[in-house]
Design a protein around this motif. Structure first.
Motif, PDB file in Angstrom:
ATOM      1  N   MET A   2       0.834  -1.188   0.000  1.00 27.00           N
ATOM      2  CA  MET A   2       0.000   0.000   0.000  1.00 27.00           C
ATOM      3  C   MET A   2       0.879   1.252   0.000  1.00 27.00           C
ATOM      4  SD  MET A   2      -3.109  -1.012  -0.133  1.00 27.00           S
ATOM      5  CE  MET A   2      -4.007   0.465   0.381  1.00 27.00           C
ATOM      6  N   GLY A   3       0.608   2.136  -0.928  1.00 28.20           N
ATOM      7  CA  GLY A   3       1.371   3.373  -1.000  1.00 28.20           C
ATOM      8  C   GLY A   3       0.625   4.524  -0.360  1.00 28.20           C
ATOM      9  N   GLN A   4       1.371   5.592  -0.038  1.00 26.63           N
ATOM     10  CA  GLN A   4       0.775   6.786   0.531  1.00 26.63           C
ATOM     11  C   GLN A   4       0.783   7.909  -0.493  1.00 26.63           C
ATOM     12  OE1 GLN A   4       3.108   7.438   4.136  1.00 26.63           O
ATOM     13  NE2 GLN A   4       1.343   6.833   5.365  1.00 26.63           N
ATOM     14  N   CYS A   5      -0.255   8.706  -0.488  1.00 25.35           N
ATOM     15  CA  CYS A   5      -0.349   9.851  -1.392  1.00 25.35           C
ATOM     16  C   CYS A   5       0.695  10.892  -1.003  1.00 25.35           C
ATOM     17  CB  CYS A   5      -1.754  10.464  -1.324  1.00 25.35           C
ATOM     18  SG  CYS A   5      -1.957  11.953  -2.322  1.00 25.35           S
ATOM     19  N   ILE A   6       1.498  11.316  -1.941  1.00 22.71           N
ATOM     20  CA  ILE A   6       2.558  12.299  -1.663  1.00 22.71           C
ATOM     21  C   ILE A   6       1.977  13.669  -1.330  1.00 22.71           C
ATOM     22  CG2 ILE A   6       4.248  11.119  -3.115  1.00 22.71           C
ATOM     23  CD1 ILE A   6       3.709  13.180  -5.288  1.00 22.71           C
ATOM     24  N   TYR A   7       0.699  13.873  -1.576  1.00 24.08           N
ATOM     25  CA  TYR A   7       0.075  15.160  -1.307  1.00 24.08           C
ATOM     26  C   TYR A   7      -0.629  15.186   0.060  1.00 24.08           C
ATOM     27  CZ  TYR A   7       0.928  15.876  -6.281  1.00 24.08           C
ATOM     28  OH  TYR A   7       1.526  15.986  -7.506  1.00 24.08           O
ATOM     29  N   CYS A   8      -1.558  14.287   0.258  1.00 26.41           N
ATOM     30  CA  CYS A   8      -2.324  14.313   1.519  1.00 26.41           C
ATOM     31  C   CYS A   8      -1.759  13.384   2.589  1.00 26.41           C
ATOM     32  CB  CYS A   8      -3.780  13.968   1.251  1.00 26.41           C
ATOM     33  SG  CYS A   8      -4.057  12.240   0.765  1.00 26.41           S
ATOM     34  N   HIS A  26      -3.662  20.005  -6.511  1.00 26.12           N
ATOM     35  CA  HIS A  26      -2.306  20.563  -6.434  1.00 26.12           C
ATOM     36  C   HIS A  26      -1.973  21.373  -7.692  1.00 26.12           C
ATOM     37  CE1 HIS A  26       1.916  20.793  -5.289  1.00 26.12           C
ATOM     38  NE2 HIS A  26       2.249  20.354  -6.495  1.00 26.12           N
ATOM     39  N   GLU A  27      -2.247  20.796  -8.857  1.00 25.49           N
ATOM     40  CA  GLU A  27      -1.936  21.486 -10.115  1.00 25.49           C
ATOM     41  C   GLU A  27      -2.802  22.733 -10.273  1.00 25.49           C
ATOM     42  OE1 GLU A  27       0.549  20.798 -12.081  1.00 25.49           O
ATOM     43  OE2 GLU A  27       1.103  19.120 -10.778  1.00 25.49           O
ATOM     44  N   GLN A  28      -4.071  22.639  -9.899  1.00 23.82           N
ATOM     45  CA  GLN A  28      -4.953  23.799  -9.974  1.00 23.82           C
ATOM     46  C   GLN A  28      -4.488  24.896  -9.032  1.00 23.82           C
ATOM     47  OE1 GLN A  28      -7.344  24.469 -12.078  1.00 23.82           O
ATOM     48  NE2 GLN A  28      -7.876  26.434 -11.104  1.00 23.82           N
ATOM     49  N   GLY A  29      -4.012  24.491  -7.856  1.00 15.06           N
ATOM     50  CA  GLY A  29      -3.514  25.465  -6.890  1.00 15.06           C
ATOM     51  C   GLY A  29      -2.295  26.209  -7.417  1.00 15.06           C
ATOM     52  N   LYS A  30      -1.399  25.500  -8.053  1.00 15.22           N
ATOM     53  CA  LYS A  30      -0.221  26.149  -8.618  1.00 15.22           C
ATOM     54  C   LYS A  30      -0.625  27.178  -9.663  1.00 15.22           C
ATOM     55  CE  LYS A  30       2.195  22.526  -9.896  1.00 15.22           C
ATOM     56  NZ  LYS A  30       3.365  21.748 -10.393  1.00 15.22           N
ATOM     57  N   PHE A  31      -1.574  26.816 -10.500  1.00 16.93           N
ATOM     58  CA  PHE A  31      -2.065  27.733 -11.528  1.00 16.93           C
ATOM     59  C   PHE A  31      -2.684  28.981 -10.901  1.00 16.93           C
ATOM     60  CE2 PHE A  31      -5.608  29.242 -14.147  1.00 16.93           C
ATOM     61  CZ  PHE A  31      -4.948  29.555 -15.338  1.00 16.93           C
ATOM     62  N   GLU A  32      -3.460  28.790  -9.827  1.00 24.00           N
ATOM     63  CA  GLU A  32      -4.117  29.909  -9.165  1.00 24.00           C
ATOM     64  C   GLU A  32      -3.104  30.874  -8.550  1.00 24.00           C
ATOM     65  OE1 GLU A  32      -7.075  28.754  -6.372  1.00 24.00           O
ATOM     66  OE2 GLU A  32      -8.108  27.413  -7.774  1.00 24.00           O
ATOM     67  N   VAL A  33      -2.061  30.334  -7.927  1.00 25.92           N
ATOM     68  CA  VAL A  33      -1.041  31.193  -7.322  1.00 25.92           C
ATOM     69  C   VAL A  33      -0.368  32.055  -8.384  1.00 25.92           C
ATOM     70  CG1 VAL A  33       1.214  31.220  -6.160  1.00 25.92           C
ATOM     71  CG2 VAL A  33      -0.596  29.687  -5.355  1.00 25.92           C
ATOM     72  N   ILE A  34       0.047  31.441  -9.470  1.00 23.94           N
ATOM     73  CA  ILE A  34       0.715  32.190 -10.544  1.00 23.94           C
ATOM     74  C   ILE A  34      -0.209  33.261 -11.113  1.00 23.94           C
ATOM     75  CG2 ILE A  34       1.693  32.005 -12.860  1.00 23.94           C
ATOM     76  CD1 ILE A  34       2.726  29.235 -12.097  1.00 23.94           C
ATOM     77  N   SER A  35      -1.474  32.917 -11.302  1.00 17.84           N
ATOM     78  CA  SER A  35      -2.439  33.870 -11.861  1.00 17.84           C
ATOM     79  C   SER A  35      -2.679  35.047 -10.923  1.00 17.84           C
ATOM     80  CB  SER A  35      -3.762  33.165 -12.159  1.00 17.84           C
ATOM     81  OG  SER A  35      -3.593  32.163 -13.130  1.00 17.84           O
ATOM     82  N   LEU A  36      -2.843  34.743  -9.618  1.00 14.57           N
ATOM     83  CA  LEU A  36      -3.081  35.806  -8.640  1.00 14.57           C
ATOM     84  C   LEU A  36      -1.907  36.766  -8.554  1.00 14.57           C
ATOM     85  CD1 LEU A  36      -4.701  33.720  -5.756  1.00 14.57           C
ATOM     86  CD2 LEU A  36      -5.818  35.554  -7.043  1.00 14.57           C
ATOM     87  N   VAL A  37      -0.706  36.222  -8.474  1.00 13.98           N
ATOM     88  CA  VAL A  37       0.492  37.061  -8.381  1.00 13.98           C
ATOM     89  C   VAL A  37       0.701  37.836  -9.676  1.00 13.98           C
ATOM     90  CG1 VAL A  37       2.995  37.063  -8.071  1.00 13.98           C
ATOM     91  CG2 VAL A  37       1.573  35.521  -6.711  1.00 13.98           C
ATOM     92  N   GLY A  38       0.480  37.192 -10.802  1.00 17.23           N
ATOM     93  CA  GLY A  38       0.664  37.864 -12.090  1.00 17.23           C
ATOM     94  C   GLY A  38      -0.260  39.051 -12.257  1.00 17.23           C
ATOM     95  N   LYS A  39      -1.504  38.911 -11.862  1.00 16.99           N
ATOM     96  CA  LYS A  39      -2.482  39.996 -12.011  1.00 16.99           C
ATOM     97  C   LYS A  39      -2.125  41.190 -11.130  1.00 16.99           C
ATOM     98  CE  LYS A  39      -7.514  40.714 -12.073  1.00 16.99           C
ATOM     99  NZ  LYS A  39      -7.421  42.122 -11.727  1.00 16.99           N
ATOM    100  N   SER A  61      -4.032  23.173  -1.260  1.00 18.94           N
ATOM    101  CA  SER A  61      -3.599  22.519  -2.501  1.00 18.94           C
ATOM    102  C   SER A  61      -2.305  21.738  -2.323  1.00 18.94           C
ATOM    103  CB  SER A  61      -3.420  23.566  -3.621  1.00 18.94           C
ATOM    104  OG  SER A  61      -4.615  24.285  -3.833  1.00 18.94           O
ATOM    105  N   PHE A  62      -1.923  21.501  -1.048  1.00 14.35           N
ATOM    106  CA  PHE A  62      -0.738  20.685  -0.753  1.00 14.35           C
ATOM    107  C   PHE A  62       0.536  21.307  -1.342  1.00 14.35           C
ATOM    108  CE2 PHE A  62      -4.430  17.892  -1.729  1.00 14.35           C
ATOM    109  CZ  PHE A  62      -4.793  17.576  -0.420  1.00 14.35           C
ATOM    110  N   ILE A  63       0.656  22.624  -1.263  1.00 14.23           N
ATOM    111  CA  ILE A  63       1.826  23.330  -1.792  1.00 14.23           C
ATOM    112  C   ILE A  63       2.725  23.718  -0.618  1.00 14.23           C
ATOM    113  CG2 ILE A  63       2.635  25.387  -3.012  1.00 14.23           C
ATOM    114  CD1 ILE A  63      -0.012  25.395  -4.548  1.00 14.23           C
TER     115      ILE A  63
END
Length: 277
Positions: A2-8, A26-39, A61-63
């Motif tokens: 049994m493996g463990q999720c690297i995120y949760c 996780h991937e959606q969270g990364k996108f949101e951070v970049i978008s928020l900072v960029g704007k 988002s496990f970041i």
């Protein structure tokens, strides 16, 4: 096994390392951070509110912190791209980007990993020139191999610039071996011995690699074998290249010269605008 999720960190199933939902979050969270900072970086805004927003996104988002720092830097790079959408960098955009950099203590080295910080400085330099001001934004460590004139100031120095010259090659086509005619004992006159028609061709050759200095009066080049300067009022044409610029001097024997700087957009706009000051 049994493996463990690297995120949760919870059980992910036999030989699995992630939950599909966790990875997507996780991937959606990364996108949101970049978008928020960029704007905010391009338009300006409440940086404390931005900080709270991206920390909330990171926590859901496990970041981790290191990843978040890198994403903020990517957002700053995105903000630079947004600022240059219209081709120019305004004072307000430069100020917003500078405030974002200071607020998050973003190192210049990280921000320039893909050339974004250099692009910001170049944009500010071009704006200064177009506003009729001589930029003083470049810090030069050590001396330069240029003999500057009075009231002449260095605006920018490109390193590792490849310098190209146009060379003329001459060859002959249509030659003949001719025939031998005996005109005396032991003496022959060979007729028709000629190389044929002269044909000249031009080609661009790499002549040297060195420093290209741009001042308010001249272009300077200094390499191991070539050293010269060209006054702006002696240049009759400028030719833009994707990775540099070409110039043609006002002289009957002058041949095209070109410089490969790696950034044709900045080089062309820098030199042509300085030539008009």
């Amino acid at each position: 096994m049994m493996g463990q999720c690297i995120y949760c960190g919870k059980a992910a199933g036999f030989l699995k390392k992630t939950h599909k939902e966790c990875k997507q979050r996780h991937e959606q969270g990364k996108f949101e951070v970049i978008s928020l900072v960029g704007k905010i970086g391009a338009e300006g805004g409440d940086l404390h509110r931005l900080e709270n927003s991206i920390e909330h996104v990171a926590s859901t988002s496990f970041i981790d912190k290191d990843t978040l720092d890198s994403l903020v830097a990517s957002g700053w790079e995105r903000a630079v791209d947004i600022a240059f959408d219209n081709g120019l960098l305004s004072e307000e955009e430069e100020s917003a980007l500078s405030e974002l950099k200071e607020h998050f203590s973003l190192p210049q080295q990280i921000l320039d990993r893909n050339g974004a910080y250099s692009k910001l400085v170049k944009g500010a330099v071009l704006r200064d020139i177009m506003d009729g001001n001589l930029p003083e934004r470049m810090k030069i460590d050590g001396g330069l191999p240029f003999n500057l004139q009075k009231s002449e100031k260095v605006v920018w120095v490109f390193q590792g610039v490849k310098y190209y010259e146009e060379k003329t090659r001459t060859r002959y086509v249509g030659g003949s071996q001719g025939v031998s005619v005996r005109i005396a004992r032991g003496l022959y006159y060979r007729t028709g011995v000629f190389k044929g028609e002269r044909v000249q061709t031009s080609e661009t050759v790499h002549a040297d690699t060195g420093l290209l200095g741009v001042t308010n009066k001249h272009i300077y080049f200094a390499g191991p074998s070539k050293r010269f300067r060209i006054a702006y009022n002696k240049i009759v044409t400028f030719e833009p290249f994707s990775d540099g610029i070409g110039v043609q001097r006002d002289a009957q024997t002058a041949k095209p010269q070109s410089f490969q700087t790696g950034d044709g957009w900045f080089t062309y706009n820098l030199i042509t605008n300085l030539a008009q000051m």
